[in-house]
Write a protein that holds these residues in place. Structure first.
Motif, PDB file in Angstrom:
ATOM      1  N   MET A 216     -13.294  -7.556  -1.578  1.00  0.00           N
ATOM      2  CA  MET A 216     -13.450  -9.003  -1.523  1.00  0.00           C
ATOM      3  C   MET A 216     -12.534  -9.569  -2.597  1.00  0.00           C
ATOM      4  SD  MET A 216     -14.526 -12.195  -2.393  1.00  0.00           S
ATOM      5  CE  MET A 216     -15.513 -12.075  -3.859  1.00  0.00           C
ATOM      6  N   THR A 217     -11.718 -10.533  -2.212  1.00  0.00           N
ATOM      7  CA  THR A 217     -10.823 -11.199  -3.152  1.00  0.00           C
ATOM      8  C   THR A 217     -11.155 -12.681  -3.104  1.00  0.00           C
ATOM      9  OG1 THR A 217      -9.135  -9.537  -2.668  1.00  0.00           O
ATOM     10  CG2 THR A 217      -8.419 -11.530  -3.816  1.00  0.00           C
ATOM     11  N   ALA A 218     -11.532 -13.236  -4.237  1.00  0.00           N
ATOM     12  CA  ALA A 218     -12.096 -14.583  -4.284  1.00  0.00           C
ATOM     13  C   ALA A 218     -11.058 -15.697  -4.197  1.00  0.00           C
ATOM     14  CB  ALA A 218     -12.919 -14.753  -5.561  1.00  0.00           C
ATOM     15  N   ARG A 219      -9.898 -15.520  -4.820  1.00  0.00           N
ATOM     16  CA  ARG A 219      -8.991 -16.654  -5.016  1.00  0.00           C
ATOM     17  C   ARG A 219      -7.788 -16.616  -4.075  1.00  0.00           C
ATOM     18  NH1 ARG A 219      -6.153 -18.230 -10.722  1.00  0.00           N
ATOM     19  NH2 ARG A 219      -5.430 -20.267 -10.058  1.00  0.00           N
ATOM     20  N   LYS A 220      -7.511 -17.731  -3.436  1.00  0.00           N
ATOM     21  CA  LYS A 220      -6.325 -17.887  -2.585  1.00  0.00           C
ATOM     22  C   LYS A 220      -5.071 -17.678  -3.424  1.00  0.00           C
ATOM     23  CE  LYS A 220      -4.020 -21.445   0.207  1.00  0.00           C
ATOM     24  NZ  LYS A 220      -4.157 -22.824   0.738  1.00  0.00           N
ATOM     25  N   GLY A 221      -4.100 -16.944  -2.865  1.00  0.00           N
ATOM     26  CA  GLY A 221      -2.839 -16.683  -3.556  1.00  0.00           C
ATOM     27  C   GLY A 221      -2.816 -15.391  -4.347  1.00  0.00           C
ATOM     28  N   THR A 222      -3.940 -14.691  -4.425  1.00  0.00           N
ATOM     29  CA  THR A 222      -4.010 -13.428  -5.156  1.00  0.00           C
ATOM     30  C   THR A 222      -3.192 -12.353  -4.447  1.00  0.00           C
ATOM     31  OG1 THR A 222      -6.219 -13.944  -5.996  1.00  0.00           O
ATOM     32  CG2 THR A 222      -5.574 -11.622  -5.986  1.00  0.00           C
ATOM     33  N   VAL A 223      -2.477 -11.551  -5.226  1.00  0.00           N
ATOM     34  CA  VAL A 223      -1.733 -10.407  -4.682  1.00  0.00           C
ATOM     35  C   VAL A 223      -2.366  -9.131  -5.216  1.00  0.00           C
ATOM     36  CG1 VAL A 223       0.476  -9.153  -4.737  1.00  0.00           C
ATOM     37  CG2 VAL A 223       0.436 -11.616  -4.332  1.00  0.00           C
ATOM     38  N   ARG A 224      -2.569  -8.180  -4.297  1.00  0.00           N
ATOM     39  CA  ARG A 224      -3.016  -6.830  -4.647  1.00  0.00           C
ATOM     40  C   ARG A 224      -2.000  -5.847  -4.076  1.00  0.00           C
ATOM     41  NH1 ARG A 224      -9.221  -5.651  -4.845  1.00  0.00           N
ATOM     42  NH2 ARG A 224     -10.075  -7.666  -5.461  1.00  0.00           N
TER      43      ARG A 224
ATOM     44  N   ASN B 156       5.708  -2.070  -8.009  1.00  0.00           N
ATOM     45  CA  ASN B 156       5.456  -3.434  -8.437  1.00  0.00           C
ATOM     46  C   ASN B 156       5.729  -4.391  -7.276  1.00  0.00           C
ATOM     47  OD1 ASN B 156       5.862  -6.108  -9.751  1.00  0.00           O
ATOM     48  ND2 ASN B 156       5.369  -4.882 -11.557  1.00  0.00           N
ATOM     49  N   SER B 157       4.746  -5.180  -6.929  1.00  0.00           N
ATOM     50  CA  SER B 157       4.845  -6.096  -5.783  1.00  0.00           C
ATOM     51  C   SER B 157       5.878  -7.199  -5.990  1.00  0.00           C
ATOM     52  CB  SER B 157       3.477  -6.726  -5.500  1.00  0.00           C
ATOM     53  OG  SER B 157       3.054  -7.481  -6.617  1.00  0.00           O
ATOM     54  N   GLN B 158       6.326  -7.394  -7.234  1.00  0.00           N
ATOM     55  CA  GLN B 158       7.310  -8.437  -7.511  1.00  0.00           C
ATOM     56  C   GLN B 158       8.712  -7.872  -7.750  1.00  0.00           C
ATOM     57  OE1 GLN B 158       5.876 -11.650 -10.094  1.00  0.00           O
ATOM     58  NE2 GLN B 158       3.906 -10.586 -10.057  1.00  0.00           N
ATOM     59  N   ASP B 159       8.904  -6.601  -7.456  1.00  0.00           N
ATOM     60  CA  ASP B 159      10.189  -5.951  -7.661  1.00  0.00           C
ATOM     61  C   ASP B 159      11.237  -6.558  -6.727  1.00  0.00           C
ATOM     62  OD1 ASP B 159      12.354  -4.189  -7.934  1.00  0.00           O
ATOM     63  OD2 ASP B 159      11.074  -2.429  -8.035  1.00  0.00           O
ATOM     64  N   ALA B 160      12.302  -7.088  -7.299  1.00  0.00           N
ATOM     65  CA  ALA B 160      13.377  -7.696  -6.498  1.00  0.00           C
ATOM     66  C   ALA B 160      14.033  -6.670  -5.576  1.00  0.00           C
ATOM     67  CB  ALA B 160      14.421  -8.327  -7.416  1.00  0.00           C
ATOM     68  N   ALA B 161      14.002  -5.387  -5.951  1.00  0.00           N
ATOM     69  CA  ALA B 161      14.582  -4.349  -5.100  1.00  0.00           C
ATOM     70  C   ALA B 161      13.818  -4.213  -3.789  1.00  0.00           C
ATOM     71  CB  ALA B 161      14.610  -3.015  -5.839  1.00  0.00           C
TER      72      ALA B 161
ATOM     73  N   PHE C 107      -1.323  -6.891  -0.241  1.00  0.00           N
ATOM     74  CA  PHE C 107      -1.554  -8.125   0.505  1.00  0.00           C
ATOM     75  C   PHE C 107      -1.654  -9.315  -0.435  1.00  0.00           C
ATOM     76  CE2 PHE C 107      -5.800  -6.493  -0.425  1.00  0.00           C
ATOM     77  CZ  PHE C 107      -6.493  -7.612  -0.852  1.00  0.00           C
ATOM     78  N   GLN C 108      -1.503 -10.506   0.166  1.00  0.00           N
ATOM     79  CA  GLN C 108      -1.764 -11.760  -0.534  1.00  0.00           C
ATOM     80  C   GLN C 108      -2.796 -12.538   0.256  1.00  0.00           C
ATOM     81  OE1 GLN C 108       1.289 -14.899  -0.928  1.00  0.00           O
ATOM     82  NE2 GLN C 108       0.555 -15.178  -3.022  1.00  0.00           N
ATOM     83  N   THR C 109      -3.785 -13.095  -0.439  1.00  0.00           N
ATOM     84  CA  THR C 109      -4.813 -13.880   0.229  1.00  0.00           C
ATOM     85  C   THR C 109      -4.258 -15.256   0.596  1.00  0.00           C
ATOM     86  OG1 THR C 109      -5.662 -14.575  -1.925  1.00  0.00           O
ATOM     87  CG2 THR C 109      -6.747 -12.703  -0.876  1.00  0.00           C
ATOM     88  N   LEU C 110      -4.472 -15.646   1.838  1.00  0.00           N
ATOM     89  CA  LEU C 110      -4.041 -16.959   2.321  1.00  0.00           C
ATOM     90  C   LEU C 110      -5.176 -17.968   2.258  1.00  0.00           C
ATOM     91  CD1 LEU C 110      -1.977 -15.757   5.417  1.00  0.00           C
ATOM     92  CD2 LEU C 110      -1.148 -16.314   3.116  1.00  0.00           C
ATOM     93  N   THR C 111      -6.383 -17.475   2.057  1.00  0.00           N
ATOM     94  CA  THR C 111      -7.575 -18.313   1.883  1.00  0.00           C
ATOM     95  C   THR C 111      -8.372 -17.708   0.729  1.00  0.00           C
ATOM     96  OG1 THR C 111      -8.950 -16.985   3.378  1.00  0.00           O
ATOM     97  CG2 THR C 111      -7.700 -18.803   4.384  1.00  0.00           C
ATOM     98  N   GLY C 112      -9.370 -18.412   0.294  1.00  0.00           N
ATOM     99  CA  GLY C 112     -10.286 -17.852  -0.686  1.00  0.00           C
ATOM    100  C   GLY C 112     -11.313 -16.967   0.002  1.00  0.00           C
ATOM    101  N   ASP C 113     -11.996 -16.165  -0.796  1.00  0.00           N
ATOM    102  CA  ASP C 113     -13.098 -15.321  -0.320  1.00  0.00           C
ATOM    103  C   ASP C 113     -12.714 -14.455   0.875  1.00  0.00           C
ATOM    104  OD1 ASP C 113     -14.814 -16.331  -2.319  1.00  0.00           O
ATOM    105  OD2 ASP C 113     -15.249 -18.086  -1.071  1.00  0.00           O
ATOM    106  N   CYS C 114     -11.665 -13.646   0.706  1.00  0.00           N
ATOM    107  CA  CYS C 114     -11.194 -12.739   1.762  1.00  0.00           C
ATOM    108  C   CYS C 114     -11.873 -11.381   1.624  1.00  0.00           C
ATOM    109  CB  CYS C 114      -9.685 -12.531   1.656  1.00  0.00           C
ATOM    110  SG  CYS C 114      -8.759 -13.997   2.084  1.00  0.00           S
TER     111      CYS C 114
ATOM    112  N   GLU D  52      -3.029 -15.062  -8.856  1.00  0.00           N
ATOM    113  CA  GLU D  52      -3.758 -14.053  -9.618  1.00  0.00           C
ATOM    114  C   GLU D  52      -3.285 -12.661  -9.220  1.00  0.00           C
ATOM    115  OE1 GLU D  52      -8.381 -13.085 -10.835  1.00  0.00           O
ATOM    116  OE2 GLU D  52      -7.942 -14.766  -9.517  1.00  0.00           O
ATOM    117  N   MET D  53      -3.282 -11.765 -10.211  1.00  0.00           N
ATOM    118  CA  MET D  53      -2.936 -10.368  -9.997  1.00  0.00           C
ATOM    119  C   MET D  53      -3.553  -9.601 -11.164  1.00  0.00           C
ATOM    120  SD  MET D  53       0.863  -8.616  -9.810  1.00  0.00           S
ATOM    121  CE  MET D  53       1.409  -9.750  -8.576  1.00  0.00           C
TER     122      MET D  53
END
Length: 188
Positions: A56-64, A152-157, A126-133, A168-169
């Protein structure tokens, strides 16, 4: 004659499949099959389900992510969104693949009843597009702490284009390594 409960679509990365669950319903509601070894064998699921996890991921925009297990503990995953909506990403880490280090994403939601079947040798996040996923994962092998790997999910490569601002991350995910020449992919 049996009714297929899944529509399967091949995606651009070999072995990666979009699975769409078919509902059987009436005025009371519906039944949606989450897994069937016999039907999903045609999509590439050839092992028993060894572990089932719920997140369960609470906040919209979170990346795991981007998580994987090193061989011989590489796992297949069937990722299902059962509440909310996520942008689900798989990265091909198979050293011998023509799509090595390429990624593909699909929106999975409780409403669209889509799942991602991710073969062995891929990283997942994944990234949450809504809250409480809530995501329900079926794994072909159990989690082995010593076999854990991540990028790393933000790796430019990797060049993953996250659709929302990252809100959030976890610190652990932020510290995952960037690709270097030492990373040569996964081999069976």
């Amino acid at each position: 004659m049996s009714l297929s409960r899944f529509a399967t679509t091949d995606l651009p990365l070999a072995g990666l499949k979009l699975i769409e669950r078919q509902n059987l319903g009436d005025s009371r509601g519906f039944l949606s099959r989450m897994f069937c070894a016999e039907e999903l064998a045609a999509a590439g699921w050839a092992k028993p389900v060894a572990q089932i996890n719920l997140t369960m991921t609470a906040r919209k925009g979170t990346v795991r992510g981007m998580h994987f297990q090193h061989p011989p503990h590489s796992e297949m995953k069937l990722v299902n969104c059962i509440r909310g909506a996520v942008w689900d990403v798989a990265v091909d880490l198979r050293a011998d693949s023509s799509t090595y280090l390429k990624w593909h994403a699909e929106e999975l939601s409780a409403d669209n009843r889509r799942s991602l079947l991710i073969p062995e040798g891929f990283a997942h996040g994944f990234q949450t597009l809504t809250g409480d996923c809530e995501l329900l994962y079926l794994h072909s092998v159990p989690y082995v702490p010593g076999a854990e790997g991540a990028l790393n999910s933000q790796d430019a490569a990797l060049g993953i284009n996250w659709p929302l601002e990252i809100t959030e991350m976890s610190e652990r995910d932020r510290r995952h390594p960037y690709l270097t020449e030492e990373f040569t992919g996964l081999t069976p």
